[in-house]
Each structure stands twice: as C-alpha cells, then as structure tokens.
Design an enzyme around this catalytic site. Sequence first.
Site, PDB file in Angstrom:
ATOM      1  N   GLY A 165       0.954  -1.272   0.167  1.00 55.58           N
ATOM      2  CA  GLY A 165       0.179  -0.221   0.181  1.00 55.58           C
ATOM      3  C   GLY A 165       0.897   1.211   0.148  1.00 55.58           C
ATOM      4  N   GLY A 180       5.133   1.451   0.172  1.00 56.19           N
ATOM      5  CA  GLY A 180       5.841   1.448  -0.841  1.00 56.19           C
ATOM      6  C   GLY A 180       6.143  -0.269  -1.470  1.00 56.19           C
ATOM      7  N   GLY A 227      -1.800  -2.042  -7.647  1.00 59.90           N
ATOM      8  CA  GLY A 227      -0.973  -2.718  -7.941  1.00 59.90           C
ATOM      9  C   GLY A 227      -0.631  -3.554  -9.285  1.00 59.90           C
ATOM     10  N   ASP A 228      -1.705  -3.039 -10.026  1.00 60.48           N
ATOM     11  CA  ASP A 228      -1.682  -3.281 -11.536  1.00 60.48           C
ATOM     12  C   ASP A 228      -0.582  -2.741 -12.285  1.00 60.48           C
ATOM     13  OD1 ASP A 228      -3.666  -5.608 -10.963  1.00 60.48           O
ATOM     14  OD2 ASP A 228      -5.265  -3.915 -11.315  1.00 60.48           O
TER      15      ASP A 228
HETATM   16  N1  LIG Z   1      -2.038   5.551  -0.616  1.00 61.00           N
HETATM   17  C1  LIG Z   1      -0.620   5.634  -2.007  1.00 61.00           C
HETATM   18  N2  LIG Z   1      -0.118   6.374  -2.287  1.00 61.00           N
HETATM   19  C2  LIG Z   1       0.556   6.085  -2.383  1.00 61.00           C
HETATM   20  N3  LIG Z   1       1.318   5.166  -2.794  1.00 61.00           N
HETATM   21  C3  LIG Z   1       0.381   4.269  -3.633  1.00 61.00           C
HETATM   22  C4  LIG Z   1      -0.538   4.575  -1.935  1.00 61.00           C
HETATM   23  N4  LIG Z   1      -1.588   3.349  -2.528  1.00 61.00           N
HETATM   24  C5  LIG Z   1      -0.747   2.280  -2.890  1.00 61.00           C
HETATM   25  N5  LIG Z   1       0.109   3.244  -3.467  1.00 61.00           N
HETATM   26  C6  LIG Z   1       1.139   2.697  -4.693  1.00 61.00           C
HETATM   27  O1  LIG Z   1       1.154   1.428  -5.178  1.00 61.00           O
HETATM   28  C7  LIG Z   1       1.354  -0.173  -4.518  1.00 61.00           C
HETATM   29  C8  LIG Z   1       0.260  -0.942  -5.218  1.00 61.00           C
HETATM   30  O2  LIG Z   1      -0.366  -0.657  -3.694  1.00 61.00           O
HETATM   31  P1  LIG Z   1      -1.126  -1.983  -3.509  1.00 61.00           P
HETATM   32  O3  LIG Z   1       0.021  -2.526  -2.242  1.00 61.00           O
HETATM   33  O4  LIG Z   1      -2.703  -1.197  -2.503  1.00 61.00           O
HETATM   34  O5  LIG Z   1      -1.676  -2.696  -4.298  1.00 61.00           O
HETATM   35  P2  LIG Z   1      -2.801  -4.044  -4.729  1.00 61.00           P
HETATM   36  O6  LIG Z   1      -3.204  -4.362  -3.271  1.00 61.00           O
HETATM   37  O7  LIG Z   1      -1.958  -5.087  -5.218  1.00 61.00           O
HETATM   38  O8  LIG Z   1      -3.613  -3.312  -5.980  1.00 61.00           O
HETATM   39  P3  LIG Z   1      -4.669  -3.665  -7.469  1.00 61.00           P
HETATM   40  O9  LIG Z   1      -4.752  -5.053  -6.724  1.00 61.00           O
HETATM   41  O10 LIG Z   1      -5.767  -3.466  -6.763  1.00 61.00           O
HETATM   42  O11 LIG Z   1      -4.106  -3.042  -8.256  1.00 61.00           O
HETATM   43  C9  LIG Z   1       2.678   0.500  -3.295  1.00 61.00           C
HETATM   44  O12 LIG Z   1       3.387  -0.809  -3.262  1.00 61.00           O
HETATM   45  C10 LIG Z   1       2.167   1.911  -4.007  1.00 61.00           C
HETATM   46  O13 LIG Z   1       3.822   1.582  -4.367  1.00 61.00           O
HETATM   47 MG   LIG Z   2      -3.131  -7.100  -6.229  1.00 59.40          MG
END
Ligand SMILES: Nc1ncnc2c1ncn2[C@@H]1O[C@H](COP(=O)(O)OP(=O)(O)OP(=O)(O)O)[C@@H](O)[C@H]1O
Ligand SMILES: [Mg+2]
Length: 287
Positions: free
Chosen positions: A204, A207, A233-234
């Site tokens: 999240g 990072g 994440g995508d």
């Molecule tokens: N609030 C935020 N501010 C800045 N960067 C963020 C924030 N939220 C996520 N990120 C960036 O996005 C990356 C991916 O986010 P996250 O870990 O939520 O992915 P995810 O849960 O796989 O998302 P999804 O599967 O919905 O695409 C994080 O590692 C970070 O670098």
């Molecule tokens: Mg994801």
Amino acid sequence: MILAVTLNPAVDITYRVSHLERGRSHRVEFVRERLGGKGINVARVLRALGREVLVTGLGALDLDIPHALTPVAGGLRRTVTIVSTEDGSATGLNEPGPVVTAAEWGRFLARYRELASRAAVVVLSGSVPPGVPADAYCQLIRATTASTILDSSGAPFLAGLPARPDVVKPNADELVSATGSPAPERAAGALRAAGAGAVVASLGSAGLLAVTDAGTWRVAPPEALRGNPTGAGDACVAAIAAGLADGLGWPELLREAVAVSAAAVVAPVAGEIDLSTYEELRAHADR
Ligand SMILES: Nc1ncnc2c1ncn2[C@@H]1O[C@H](COP(=O)(O)OP(=O)(O)OP(=O)(O)O)[C@@H](O)[C@H]1O
Ligand SMILES: [Mg+2]
C-alpha cells in the site's frame, strides 16, 4: 512487445447508491460499465507509458487495445461494485466466470505459445475461471522463455510458483494468505523457496519491498497520496514489466514502479495513471 494475460476478464459494473442496506431495494444514482480484468488494467497502463502491448486470454471482448483472445462459449462474467456515498464503502459481487472446456483451454494454450514466443515480457494477472486446470499458471510459465511476472492469489498463484516465475507481486494480504507469515521479509523468503525468482511485495502507501537474488530493497513514495488505490498494484506490475523489458537494475526499476503506482492512485479509474504525478515523482526520486 509485452504480453498481458487475462484468463478471467469481466465487465466491471459500478453502482452508486446513497445508502446501502441489506434486505432492501435501492435506487441506483449512477451506473458505470467498463471492461476489466487485471491484465487489461496492466495493458492500459503500459499503453499510457507508450509501450507496445498485446492482451491475450479467454473470452470475446470488444477492447480498444491490441488483443488476441480465445473465445469461450460461456460468455463474459460481471463484477459489481456497489459504492455507498454515505460512508464511502464499496461492496463487491464477483461472478466466478464461465466454465471453460478442455478444448477451449487447449486452443488458448496453442495460441499462447505462439504469442509468448514473440514477447519480451509476459504478465500473468488475476483469477482463473472454473474449468481451467488448477495449474494453469504453471503450464503457461513453463511454456514461456521470455521473462514472466505472476500477480495472482490463492491456489492458482501457489500452483504457479514451481514453474519459477521471474517476479511475483503479492500485496500485503496476499503475502500473508500465501505463506501464513505476517512478516513481509519472511513471507517473501518463503515464496522464493517455493519457486519465485524475485518477490516484489506491494505494501500500500508504504511502497515496495523487493527480495531478489541481487539483494533486498525497500522503496516508498514520498507521501501517501489520496485517491483510488484499486488498480495501483496493476500499475506497479506494468512498471515492473517495462523495467524488465528495458533491462533496468532493481533500484531504478523499483523507483519507476513506485512512481507509476502512485500515479495510478491519483487517477480516478483503475487502469489509468496521472502522468503529471508520475513525472513529478520521477523527478523527486532523482534528487
Ligand atoms: N495511498 C498511496 N499513496 C502512494 N502510493 C500508493 C498508495 N497506495 C498504493 N500505492 C502504491 O501502489 C503500490 C501497489 O498498491 P497495493 O499494495 O495497494 O496493490 P494491490 O493491493 O495489489 O492493488 P490492486 O490489486 O487493486 O491493483 C504500492 O506498493 C505503492 O507503491
Ligand atoms: Mg493486486
């Protein structure tokens, strides 16, 4: 070319209601429909970054990006998100997808081999529809000589690891559910022991944590940004794919991935990035 595999695409429907209450009927204030699927989001972000990309997978879709899909008789699934304006909550209803026959899977696999042989990097994202073999990702990765990135969850993800994907990108929840370990570094080690080359864990707004043969890195955005984190994440996976295609070293690749994924948070819709945020964060990383 970067090949983005979406085995289980969907029509994503968003309904907005003022107040969601179980057991009641609701007046929908706003409806939006869009073709979704994580691989399609990855492909959209790669296009925004100016990359050549091809989407493949199962289903017949009318996509505005280059695609080579294998049609299946079962049709396209829907995912419904009900957003309540009162408390900002989002409630999801995700159909499993059509039942894919062995013949349909066989046709896809043959097509995939040909497409993957022309790719620099292959990205495999998301869930798999019913009927597809449990080791679908394992079969696809074994049929690939290009670099592979696997971003999935649950049993299909775990079954893909023995095929040795070059990179996996779990988020915090996926790290825990795949390994049972709440400590990200330990969980990443367990995924590597199970076959993953590098683990790029997304945490999240904290990072990325990357555990690779070349070392371990943590890279975070300068601040948590507000917006829509669905699809961040995508976007991160898109940036990793572009970085692998360019042969970037891990520190530079990870800085790019942090900038691209933060730019996805700022853009309102999954699959889009805010280019000025991306440029700003890249400039910030250079200082
Ligand atoms: N609030 C935020 N501010 C800045 N960067 C963020 C924030 N939220 C996520 N990120 C960036 O996005 C990356 C991916 O986010 P996250 O870990 O939520 O992915 P995810 O849960 O796989 O998302 P999804 O599967 O919905 O695409 C994080 O590692 C970070 O670098
Ligand atoms: Mg994801």
